[in-house]
Motif scaffolding. Structure first.
Motif, PDB file in Angstrom:
ATOM      1  N   SER A   1       2.316   1.808  -3.464  1.00 51.61           N
ATOM      2  CA  SER A   1       1.157   2.062  -4.316  1.00 51.61           C
ATOM      3  C   SER A   1       1.090   3.685  -4.293  1.00 51.61           C
ATOM      4  O   SER A   1       1.275   4.377  -5.053  1.00 51.61           O
ATOM      5  N   MET A   2       0.957   4.005  -2.966  1.00 61.23           N
ATOM      6  CA  MET A   2       0.748   5.420  -2.920  1.00 61.23           C
ATOM      7  C   MET A   2       1.915   6.387  -3.091  1.00 61.23           C
ATOM      8  O   MET A   2       1.749   7.326  -3.611  1.00 61.23           O
TER       9      MET A   2
ATOM     10  N   LEU B   1       0.850  -1.286   0.082  1.00 58.07           N
ATOM     11  CA  LEU B   1       0.077  -0.057  -0.106  1.00 58.07           C
ATOM     12  C   LEU B   1       0.654   1.421   0.105  1.00 58.07           C
ATOM     13  O   LEU B   1       0.597   2.189  -0.751  1.00 58.07           O
TER      14      LEU B   1
ATOM     15  N   MET C   1       2.118   9.347  -5.979  1.00 52.50           N
ATOM     16  CA  MET C   1       2.311  10.590  -5.320  1.00 52.50           C
ATOM     17  C   MET C   1       3.252  11.400  -6.025  1.00 52.50           C
ATOM     18  O   MET C   1       3.441  12.505  -6.556  1.00 52.50           O
TER      19      MET C   1
END
Length: 116
Positions: free
Chosen positions: A7-8, A4, A12
């Motif tokens: 992926s963020m 997670l 970003m």
């Protein structure tokens, strides 16, 4: 949790770079760098139909050729660092010999001399 976070982070970073590029693109058009001559000596606001220096072009092409040849040397180096095989060593030496012969030919021909 690590997937997670990765992926963020992957979403970003490009978004931040995109927003930063969009904000910085609204600079004035009469920028000092845009009104100055380029590295090759051309005036960016003058005529585009000026004669081009052939020596500058040939030196740029020679630079690109030797740049590509250096990139072709990296797999040979990584192959030799993993396993010192005789065929990779012979191929690398042959490739370097061809490069040195080409460099000596360009040097003897005078293509590497910027000013005579």
């Amino acid at each position: 949790m690590s997937l997670l976070f990765s992926s963020m982070l992957a979403l970003m970073i490009p978004a931040i770079v995109l927003i930063l590029a969009w904000v910085l693109s609204y600079r004035t058009t009469s920028d000092r760098e845009k009104s100055s001559p380029f590295e090759c000596g051309f005036d960016p606001l003058g005529s585009a139909r000026l004669p081009f220096s052939l020596r500058f072009f040939l030196l740029a092409v020679i630079f690109l050729i030797f740049d590509v040849e250096i990139v072709l040397l990296f797999p040979i180096i990584s192959t030799l660092s993993m396993s010192a095989s005789a065929s990779a060593l012979f191929g690398g030496i042959l490739f370097l010999l061809i490069l040195i012969i080409g460099l000596l030919h360009e040097w003897r021909e005078g293509s590497l001399d910027w000013a005579k």
